[in-house]
Motif scaffolding. Structure first.
Motif, mmCIF file in Angstrom:
data_model
loop_
_atom_site.group_PDB
_atom_site.id
_atom_site.type_symbol
_atom_site.label_atom_id
_atom_site.label_comp_id
_atom_site.label_asym_id
_atom_site.label_seq_id
_atom_site.Cartn_x
_atom_site.Cartn_y
_atom_site.Cartn_z
ATOM 1 N N MET A 1 0.839 -1.206 0.000
ATOM 2 C CA MET A 1 0.000 0.000 0.000
ATOM 3 C C MET A 1 0.872 1.254 0.000
ATOM 4 N N GLN A 20 -4.872 -9.010 3.126
ATOM 5 C CA GLN A 20 -4.496 -8.361 1.875
ATOM 6 C C GLN A 20 -5.320 -8.887 0.695
ATOM 7 N N GLU A 23 -8.560 -7.252 0.584
ATOM 8 C CA GLU A 23 -8.465 -5.890 0.065
ATOM 9 C C GLU A 23 -8.275 -5.896 -1.448
ATOM 10 N N PHE B 138 -13.680 8.300 3.203
ATOM 11 C CA PHE B 138 -14.109 6.988 2.727
ATOM 12 C C PHE B 138 -15.570 7.032 2.282
ATOM 13 N N SER B 168 -8.616 2.252 -3.872
ATOM 14 C CA SER B 168 -8.161 1.647 -2.609
ATOM 15 C C SER B 168 -9.037 2.102 -1.440
ATOM 16 N N ARG B 169 -9.485 3.368 -1.463
ATOM 17 C CA ARG B 169 -10.399 3.821 -0.405
ATOM 18 C C ARG B 169 -11.723 3.059 -0.484
ATOM 19 N N ARG B 172 -11.245 -0.461 0.970
ATOM 20 C CA ARG B 172 -11.227 -0.476 2.437
ATOM 21 C C ARG B 172 -12.591 -0.103 3.009
ATOM 22 N N ILE B 175 -14.878 -3.129 2.886
ATOM 23 C CA ILE B 175 -14.524 -4.136 3.902
ATOM 24 C C ILE B 175 -15.014 -3.681 5.282
ATOM 25 N N LYS B 176 -14.773 -2.396 5.586
ATOM 26 C CA LYS B 176 -15.236 -1.855 6.876
ATOM 27 C C LYS B 176 -16.760 -1.933 6.970
#
Lengths: 145, 186
Positions: A1, A20, A23, B138, B168-169, B172, B175-176
Motif C-alpha cells: 500500500m 491483503q 483488500e 471513505f 483503494s479507499r 477499504r 470491507i469496513k
C-alpha cells in the motif's frame, strides 16, 4: 500500500499478508490489479471458499448500496420555495437599503444646510417681508380694505 | 463526464430566463440524487434536508454562471459534497459527536444506554448507519461510486484525487462496511 496516496498499486513481493487478499478482491471490483496481485488473488479464489463467499457478499453489498435510497421528504419542494422567496426578499432589501440610506442621508444633509443658511441670512422680518414695507404702503393696505 | 441531455439543457435555459416551473422541474429531477449524497454523508438528520435545499439555492443563485459543461447532476453533486463536508466540520466543532479510537465517527444516539447497538434495522437504515461510521473521505468515494454510480475516473475527477486512491479507499470502505453491517445486524 502506498501510504502517501493510499493506492494499492505498488507490488508486494512474496506471499500476501492476512487481510491483503480481501483488500485486493475489493479493489479488483473497481480497478485492475497488478499482474502479481491478480495472479495471487486468482489462485486464492480457486482454493479458498471463504474468499469466494467474500466476493459474493461484496457484490451483494454493492448492489444494496446502488439501490439505497434516503427516506422521501414530501415537503422538500414547498420548503425550498419558501426559502427562495425569503432569499429574494432579502436580496431586494440588500439592493434597495444602501440606495435609500444614501438618498436619505443626502436629503437630511440638504435640509440641514438649507435651514442653517436661512437661519443665518433671513431674519424674521426678512422672512415676513416687513423690511421692504414703506410707511406709505400702510395707506395702500388701508385703502384697499 | 456526464453531459446534459437535450431536454435538461433546454430546461436549464428556461430556468436561466426566470422560468420558475423549469427550475422546479429540474429540482424534482435531481432532488433524489442530491438527497442521496447529503443523507449518505450526514445521516438522516433534519440538517440533511436543509443542506439538500441549500444545494439548489446555491445553484439558483449562481445559475447565470452555470455553463453546463459538467452536467447539472455532477455540478449539484459537487455542491452537495462541499456543503456536507462543511456541515461535518461544523458538527465536529459542536459537542454532539465523539471520535473513537481509529477516527471512526460514531453518532452517540446510535447506541443504547448499555452500549449495545440497536437491532432490527431495515437494510436501508442499516446501510445508512454503517455509512455514517466511515470517515468522510471513505464515505465520499463510497457514495459517489457505489450509491450514485459515478465511474472511478469521474469520482477521482470530482474529488481531485488519483484513481488508484479512489479504488483503494473504496476497497477499504467496503470491507469496513461489511464488518460493521454484520456487527450492527447481530
Amino acid at each position: 500500500m502506498d501510504k502517501q496516496t493510499g493506492s494499492m498499486k505498488p507490488t508486494q513481493p512474496g506471499e500476501p499478508l492476512p487481510g491483503q487478499l480481501e483488500e485486493w478482491l475489493a479493489f479488483s471490483l473497481d480497478q485492475p490489479l497488478q499482474e502479481e496481485q491478480d495472479r495471487a488473488l486468482a489462485s486464492a479464489m480457486r482454493d479458498n471458499p471463504a474468499l469466494q463467499a467474500e466476493k459474493i457478499a461484496l457484490l451483494q453489498l454493492r448492489s444494496q448500496l446502488a439501490s439505497w435510497k434516503p427516506p422521501k421528504k414530501p415537503d422538500f419542494m414547498s420548503q425550498l420555495r419558501q426559502k427562495l422567496e425569503k432569499q429574494r426578499r432579502h436580496a431586494l432589501v440588500f439592493y434597495f437599503f444602501p440606495r435609500v440610506a444614501v438618498a436619505s442621508i443626502l436629503l437630511a444633509m440638504g435640509i440641514a444646510l438649507l435651514s442653517g443658511y436661512f437661519s443665518k441670512h433671513l431674519s424674521d422680518k426678512v422672512a415676513l417681508g416687513v423690511d421692504y414695507l414703506e410707511p406709505d404702503d400702510a395707506y395702500g393696505f388701508i385703502s384697499t380694505e | 463526464m456526464v453531459m446534459q441531455s437535450e431536454s435538461e439543457h433546454s430546461l436549464v435555459a428556461q430556468a436561466k430566463n426566470g422560468d420558475q416551473r423549469a427550475f422546479e422541474l429540474l429540482v424534482r429531477l435531481h432532488e433524489e440524487s442530491v438527497q442521496k449524497v447529503v443523507v449518505a454523508m450526514l445521516g438522516n438528520v433534519p440538517e440533511a434536508q436543509d443542506v439538500a435545499q441549500e444545494v439548489f439555492i446555491r445553484w439558483y443563485q449562481a445559475m447565470d454562471r452555470f455553463e453546463g459543461r459538467s452536467g447539472l447532476r455532477t455540478y449539484l453533486t459537487r455542491i452537495a459534497i462541499n456543503l456536507s463536508l462543511n456541515e461535518i466540520k461544523r458538527r465536529k466543532q459542536k459537542s454532539g459527536w465523539m471520535v473513537v479510537d481509529n477516527k471512526h465517527e460514531v453518532a452517540s444516539h446510535d447506541f443504547a444506554d448499555d452500549g449495545t447497538v440497536h437491532r432490527n434495522w431495515e437494510i436501508n437504515d442499516l446501510l445508512q448507519k454503517a455509512m455514517e461510521l466511515l470517515t468522510p473521505e471513505f464515505r465520499i468515494v463510497l457514495v459517489l461510486r457505489l450509491v450514485e454510480g459515478y465511474s472511478v475516473q469521474e469520482t477521482a475527477d470530482m474529488l481531485q484525487i488519483p484513481e488508484g486512491t479512489v479504488a483503494s479507499r473504496l476497497a477499504r470502505a467496503q470491507i469496513k462496511l461489511r464488518a460493521w453491517i454484520s456487527k450492527l445486524d447481530q
